[in-house]
Each structure stands twice: as C-alpha cells, then as structure tokens.
Design an enzyme around this catalytic site. Structure first.
Site, PDB file in Angstrom:
ATOM      1  N   SER A  19       5.751   4.585  -0.362  1.00  0.00           N
ATOM      2  CA  SER A  19       5.773   4.017   1.088  1.00  0.00           C
ATOM      3  C   SER A  19       5.755   6.045   2.076  1.00  0.00           C
ATOM      4  O   SER A  19       5.719   7.201   1.671  1.00  0.00           O
ATOM      5  CB  SER A  19       6.448   3.591   1.459  1.00  0.00           C
ATOM      6  OG  SER A  19       5.811   2.409   2.305  1.00  0.00           O
ATOM      7  N   ASP A  69       0.463  -1.171  -0.239  1.00  0.00           N
ATOM      8  CA  ASP A  69       1.364   0.023  -0.305  1.00  0.00           C
ATOM      9  C   ASP A  69       2.226  -0.100  -2.466  1.00  0.00           C
ATOM     10  O   ASP A  69       1.974  -1.099  -2.555  1.00  0.00           O
ATOM     11  CB  ASP A  69       2.581  -1.488  -0.041  1.00  0.00           C
ATOM     12  CG  ASP A  69       4.135  -0.096   0.359  1.00  0.00           C
ATOM     13  OD1 ASP A  69       4.386   0.383  -0.264  1.00  0.00           O
ATOM     14  OD2 ASP A  69       4.580   0.651   1.450  1.00  0.00           O
TER      15      ASP A  69
END
Length: 358
Positions: free
Chosen positions: A151, A267
């Site tokens: 991320s 993610d």
C-alpha cells in the site's frame, strides 16, 4: 536467498539530539464530526486487517520455500511460479513470486543488508517519508538496499528508488491531499493517486525499481494469496502495481477489487502488511503503534518515541481522510524522529553490510 526479520535493540531512547525539527508542536485532534463514507469503508477493511495481525501476534520474515505444484493458466503464460512460501503462523496465506520476479532480484549484482520494509499506512504516507529521509541521510538506505512495501509502503519504495527527495514527495502528497479535501476521497482517491504518480515518477522509474523494489498485492482466490512483485515492465506497470497494492475495496474506486496482470486483486496489506525484502535481513517500518496492533519484530514505529503522539483513533482517521498540511508536516517530522531513535541504537557501521549475490 531467504529473508528474515531483523529487530535490533528495541528503541526506547530519547529523541535523537541531532535532529533539527521542532518537537514542541503536538498533533491536533481531528474533529468529532460524523464519519465520512471514506472513513467508514476504510475502517471496515483496516479492522479486518488489524484482527488478522492481532491474531497472529508477529510478522513473519519468511517461511519454507517450495516448488509450485499446480500453476494457474495466468502463471503458465507469464513464466510460471518461481517461489512459493507458506506462512507458518498464518497457513491460509501463501506468498508467491513469478519466475520473472525471482530472476529480477537475482540479477542485482550488489545487495546491501538490511533491507527495509514499509507497512501499509494509507494517507499516513508522510510518516514513511520522514523515516526514509533519515535512513537515506545516515547511510542505511543506499542504491544497493532492497526495499519492500504494501500500500503506502509500496509507494514510498518506488519514490526512494526514483531518486527523488523525500521533501519533493511530501509536496506531491500535499497536492493529493488538497485535491481530496476539496473534491472528496472515497471512490476517486485511486484516480488522483495515479495522476500524481504519473507526474511525479521519472520515465525510467520501472528500471530503477525492478529487482530492488518488492511490491505486495493480494490476489483474490479460494484462499488469500499474497503475491510479491519484483519485476516491472514499464512505468505504467509499476504504477499499476503500487495502485493495486493500495486498493482498499470500495475506497480507491467504486468496485470491490481491481485487475492486475489479468488477476483480481486487492490491497497487499491484507496478506503482507510488511513484506520481506530480498536482503538476508529486513528491518520493518510500521506507521501505526506496533504494540497496539500486537505486532512483534518491528524496527521503526511510533513506539520508538511515544511522546507527543496522536491516539490510535486519530491515526486511523488520518490514514483514511487527508489531514491538514501542518499535520502532514508533523507526521513527516515524527517519522524522522522515530527513525533517529532507532538509528541511535543501531549504528550504521555495525549493521549495514554487503550480502553475497542472490
């Protein structure tokens, strides 16, 4: 080469005296207004991730590498699976690398250890930038230092590899934050992020990153599958990788997942909150208080210097909604200060060394 976690001397010392930043200002609390959709959606995803982390209680630096048994059609068309790691603590999670990704890391002739892995952090990105500034300034991160991230951590790795200054990246972060404050965050952050990265990263960013930067993404299958990406074919491919690594469902864009190299992904922080680097040892950097998440083996985090800290609630809010510029500046300073505390306990001449070629 297998990677392992490196946690050298728990940092509990006072702030590094040589730091020029002011330490008097404290982070102002966010308002108590009703939660935005962005915060509500992001908190749901982060809550799931937090429960996984707390259940495991530690970050695993590696597992047993084994040869793949059954390859999907996508893997066969793209060189096959080069490495598979089953997490000994969280056995339902599998880490995979494609052959191209394994080869990209092995092609690096000079590798310094330790490598540095940056956690998922959302819009707490300036904290990582502050940490990176200190590590570069003091010689811990060199051009031969492997990097990894999920991320926001993946983004900072690409920024470091690009050769840009961390102050320049902070300015770009403020541009993104201002856009989101004016026009909203949920459903459109992804498009804004892509635009900022396209303008900020140099055209050869993928060349600088390949073999050095490792980006974690989560592939959606019958069980969570963490994928480590080391090879980037173009600048667009690199941006797609870090975008995918940052894809909180229903937050970056109005859809539950995104496509990356013909695979449905989300993610990377869900399965690989702080992925291992290609170095023999890895120092992990967490933008959240590691102790509150129940994490062990973290090198640099707000736990290094607990004074003048925001609450966990404030940090989660700022991770999901862009804070004011002065808060972003302060987060940058705090990252620098925490890294300085860690550096004081871990002198560069004692821990930085050359690894043998992978």
């Amino acid at each position: 080469m297998a990677s392992s976690s490196l946690f050298l001397h728990p940092a509990v010392a006072a702030p590094f005296r040589a730091v020029a930043f002011s330490t008097k200002a404290t982070l102002p609390p966010p308002g108590h207004e009703k939660k935005s959709f962005a915060v509500a959606t992001g908190e749901l995803f982060l809550g799931i991730t937090s429960r996984i982390l707390k259940r495991n209680g530690k970050i695993v630096g590696g597992g047993e590498l084994r040869a793949p048994e059954n390859e999907s059609g996508w893997w066969r068309r793209n060189g096959g699976i080069g490495a598979v790691v089953e997490d000994p603590v969280q056995p339902e999670v599998v880490w995979e690398q494609g052959v191209k990704d394994v080869e990209a890391a092995r092609r690096r002739k000079a590798v310094s250890s330790p490598g540095f892995s940056f956690s998922a952090a959302g819009l707490l990105f300036p904290y990582h930038l502050g940490v990176a500034r200190l590590l570069i300034e003091k010689g811990y991160i060199k051009e031969t230092t492997p990097l990894a991230g999920s991320s926001a951590g993946a983004i900072v790795c690409a920024v470091i590899a690009s050769g840009a200054s961390m102050e320049e990246a902070l300015v770009a972060t403020k541009i993104l934050a201002e856009d989101c404050r004016l026009r909203g965050t949920a459903f459109r952050l992804g498009a804004v992020l892509r635009d900022v990265l396209d303008q900020f990263l140099p055209d050869d960013a993928h060349i600088r990153s390949s073999g050095r930067v490792r980006v974690a993404v989560t592939e959606i299958m019958w069980r969570p599958r963490g994928v480590l990406v080391d090879q980037f074919d173009s600048k667009e491919d690199l941006i797609n990788a870090v975008f995918t690594s940052s894809f909180i469902p229903g937050y970056l864009a109005p859809r539950p997942a995104t496509m990356f190299r013909n695979r449905l992904c989300i993610d990377g922080g869900l399965t690989l909150f702080m992925p291992p680097t290609s170095a023999s040892q890895t120092v992990r950097v967490c933008a959240f208080p590691a102790g509150r998440l129940g994490l062990n083996g973290i090198g640099i985090s707000p736990d290094c210097n607990p004074e003048n800290r925001a609450s966990a609630r404030e940090l989660f809010n700022w991770a999901l909604e862009p804070a004011a510029d002065h808060v972003l500046d302060r987060l940058f300073e705090l990252g620098y200060l925490d890294a300085a505390v860690w550096a004081e306990e871990n002198p560069v001449e004692e821990i930085v060394r050359q690894d043998s070629a992978c």
